[in-house]
Scaffold this active site. Structure first.
Site, PDB file in Angstrom:
ATOM      1  N   ILE A 257      27.945  22.292  43.653  1.00  4.98           N
ATOM      2  CA  ILE A 257      28.677  21.164  44.231  1.00  4.98           C
ATOM      3  C   ILE A 257      28.530  21.059  45.739  1.00  4.98           C
ATOM      4  CG2 ILE A 257      30.362  21.056  42.365  1.00  4.98           C
ATOM      5  CD1 ILE A 257      32.254  22.718  44.053  1.00  4.98           C
ATOM      6  N   GLY A 258      27.781  21.941  46.337  1.00  4.73           N
ATOM      7  CA  GLY A 258      27.595  21.851  47.782  1.00  4.73           C
ATOM      8  C   GLY A 258      26.545  22.825  48.270  1.00  4.73           C
TER       9      GLY A 258
ATOM     10  N   GLY B 170      24.845  24.259  52.171  1.00  2.99           N
ATOM     11  CA  GLY B 170      24.818  24.214  53.617  1.00  2.99           C
ATOM     12  C   GLY B 170      23.727  25.103  54.171  1.00  2.99           C
ATOM     13  N   THR B 171      23.770  25.304  55.488  1.00 10.10           N
ATOM     14  CA  THR B 171      22.746  26.096  56.140  1.00 10.10           C
ATOM     15  C   THR B 171      22.805  27.555  55.721  1.00 10.10           C
ATOM     16  OG1 THR B 171      22.931  24.624  58.052  1.00 10.10           O
ATOM     17  CG2 THR B 171      21.773  26.709  58.377  1.00 10.10           C
ATOM     18  N   PHE B 172      24.004  28.085  55.579  1.00  6.48           N
ATOM     19  CA  PHE B 172      24.164  29.505  55.299  1.00  6.48           C
ATOM     20  C   PHE B 172      24.854  29.794  53.980  1.00  6.48           C
ATOM     21  CE2 PHE B 172      24.197  29.707  60.112  1.00  6.48           C
ATOM     22  CZ  PHE B 172      22.867  30.111  60.183  1.00  6.48           C
ATOM     23  N   SER B 173      25.052  28.805  53.122  1.00  2.00           N
ATOM     24  CA  SER B 173      25.743  29.064  51.862  1.00  2.00           C
ATOM     25  C   SER B 173      25.504  27.936  50.879  1.00  2.00           C
ATOM     26  CB  SER B 173      27.251  29.221  52.102  1.00  2.00           C
ATOM     27  OG  SER B 173      27.803  28.011  52.586  1.00  2.00           O
ATOM     28  N   SER B 174      25.797  28.227  49.620  1.00  7.34           N
ATOM     29  CA  SER B 174      25.804  27.231  48.553  1.00  7.34           C
ATOM     30  C   SER B 174      27.111  27.379  47.794  1.00  7.34           C
ATOM     31  CB  SER B 174      24.622  27.432  47.605  1.00  7.34           C
ATOM     32  OG  SER B 174      23.394  27.246  48.282  1.00  7.34           O
TER      33      SER B 174
ATOM     34  N   LYS C 237      31.575  30.251  46.678  1.00  4.10           N
ATOM     35  CA  LYS C 237      30.706  30.096  47.833  1.00  4.10           C
ATOM     36  C   LYS C 237      29.793  31.309  47.938  1.00  4.10           C
ATOM     37  CE  LYS C 237      30.777  29.282  52.845  1.00  4.10           C
ATOM     38  NZ  LYS C 237      31.622  29.041  54.032  1.00  4.10           N
TER      39      LYS C 237
ATOM     40  N   ASP D 122      33.373  23.647  63.669  1.00  5.01           N
ATOM     41  CA  ASP D 122      32.570  22.717  62.868  1.00  5.01           C
ATOM     42  C   ASP D 122      33.472  21.731  62.140  1.00  5.01           C
ATOM     43  OD1 ASP D 122      30.205  21.631  61.982  1.00  5.01           O
ATOM     44  OD2 ASP D 122      29.948  23.021  60.314  1.00  5.01           O
TER      45      ASP D 122
END
Length: 485
Positions: free
Chosen positions: A57-58, A60-64, A83, A170
């Site tokens: 569902i998401g 990012g640069t340093f995580s999924s 996460k 952020d």
């Protein structure tokens, strides 16, 4: 949280349960997502004993982030957000994020943490799942009352984390989840968080000292590439090495853009360079406004200036690489979100380059005001032309009333600007992704024809160019706009 049924250790059994669950829901995922889920199961096998992971569902640069279901002791099934942090994340960074969620999370619109799994260098943080709608999908249909509610709860979350000395770094709509049906909110993703000087989060103190090595202000050092210094044993010999006269690579990169050789004196036969009087606060020296760099500037102490965050939401003090940054940078980002809410334009600022981003801010807040504010926090900013400060009500009402959905989110033609401390072209920072697109224009209903002046006054104070005088979250919650909350 326990599983009442038999443990699903067999990968085929897991895959069968997941596919059956997706078929039941009518959910279709891509082959890439299925491969990512399979990889996560293999990387952290203990997850399969508790969760049924159904979707991604998401990212990012340093995580999924994945959607998972767990069967509780009472037999009920509950959804969770999992996460998965990339294996190269620094251990102190991971631990600091967990401590932020543990100490400050779970209340005041801040996401909490339920559990954490670790297998070798893989870490999965388990959080409650919150159903929400993407900001870009609902912006055009929000009423003004919803906007007032949204920004109030965002400021409430910021007040809470700032009380713990946490700087989120952020703040943006994708990190502030909104469940429109239940009117619930959650601030997420503390992966870039830093601490104030008096932070209550112990690991943020350690994190700030982790990369406190002297370095030029040419972009923020990536914590994920930091390696802890090896421990010194009792018999370790310490040698004093005479500094080399070799130029620093960063210095050479800078010098290469200078047209004339570095010198503090010119031969008598050569034409003298015009000298411009230096300004106060030690911002300039005798090479100010010339095409050369003097020894005074070359010998200045290197600065540490964080730049982490998402382009379009960075405060002026971040864009100009001011070394002293505090919770005010989160307030600026909240102001940019309110600007998008009041104009119906998202993202409002679109610039990956720091100087262009600063120029775009000047077109709204004024070049003279920006220059003066920068001077207050120790930076000298020059602009090629004077840009007047715009009236925020006129700006917001004009943009909200546009009929063409193909307009740029912020059609600016920025002038040439420069900062007294030269920079190399900025690089993309952690969390620096800006893939959102423009949204359809909101209609003139839902109270938009009667927006009170207090809304624009709060916007003006959130977007104060000077972090020292910018309104705090605590002060903003007592603003007249929120009378009756």
């Amino acid at each position: 949280m326990e599983e009442t049924g038999p443990a699903r250790n067999d990968s085929q059994s897991i895959d069968g349960h997941v596919k059956a669950d997706r078929k039941k829901r009518g959910r279709k995922v891509s082959r890439d997502v299925e491969m990512d889920i399979d990889y996560l199961h293999k990387a952290v096998p203990q997850l399969s004993k508790v969760f049924r992971i159904t979707d991604k569902i998401g990212e990012g640069t340093f995580s999924s982030v994945y959607l998972g279901e767990a069967q509780l002791m009472d037999g009920k099934r509950e959804k969770f957000a999992l996460k998965h942090l990339i294996p190269t994340s620094h251990p102190v960074r991971i631990a600091a994020e967990l401590q932020c969620l543990t100490v400050a999370g779970g209340r005041e619109n801040v996401m909490g943490v339920t559990y954490c799994f670790r297998k070798d260098d893989h870490v999965v943080i388990v959080m409650p799942y919150m159903k929400h709608q993407p900001f870009v999908d609902i912006l055009g249909s929000l009423s003004f009352e919803e906007v007032r509610l949204y920004i109030y709860h965002l400021l409430k979350a910021l007040r809470h984390i700032h009380q713990f000395g946490i700087i989120h770094r952020d703040i943006k709509p994708t990190n502030f989840l909104y469940n429109r049906q239940e009117k619930t909110f959650a601030l997420v993703d503390f992966g870039l968080a830093q601490g104030t000087v008096d932070t209550q989060i112990e690991l943020l103190k350690e994190l700030s000292g982790l990369c406190r090595t002297p370095r030029a202000v040419f972009g923020e050092r990536n914590l994920n590439s930091c390696t802890p210094a090896p421990a010194k044993s009792a018999d370790t010999k310490i040698e004093l090495v005479k500094p080399s006269k070799t130029e620093d690579p960063a210095t050479r990169a800078f010098v290469s853009v200078i047209r004339h050789p570095l010198s503090t004196r010119t031969p008598a036969s050569s034409q003298k360079q015009p000298r411009t009087p230096a300004v106060n606060l030690g911002l300039t020296c005798n090479c100010y406004m010339t095409d050369r760099v003097c020894n005074v500037c070359m010998s200045r102490k290197q600065q540490v200036a964080p730049r982490a965050g998402t382009p379009g939401f960075r405060a002026p003090e971040v864009l100009t690489k001011c070394p002293n940054q505090g919770t005010a940078i989160d307030i600026w980002s909240a102001g940019v979100i309110l600007l998008s809410l009041l104009t119906g334009r998202y993202p409002f600022f679109k610039a990956n380059d720091d100087l262009i981003a600063l120029a775009q801010i000047m077109t709204i807040r004024g070049s003279r005001e920006t220059t003066q504010a920068a001077k207050e926090f120790g930076k000298a900013v020059m602009c090629s032309c004077e840009l007047p400060r715009q009236d925020l009500r006129t700006l917001c009402e004009t943009l909200r009333g546009r009929s063409s959905p193909d307009d740029e989110a912020m059609p600016l033609h920025p002038p040439n600007i420069d900062i007294a401390n030269p920079q190399e072209p900025p690089t993309e920072e952690p969390g620096g992704r800006n893939a959102e697109e423009n949204v359809p224009e909101p209609q003139d209903e839902g109270g938009w024809d009667q927006v009170p002046e207090e809304a624009y006054d709060l916007l003006d104070r959130l977007l104060d160019l000077n972090p020292a005088t910018r309104i705090t979250a605590q002060q903003a919650l007592h603003h007249p706009l929120f009378t009756g909350f």
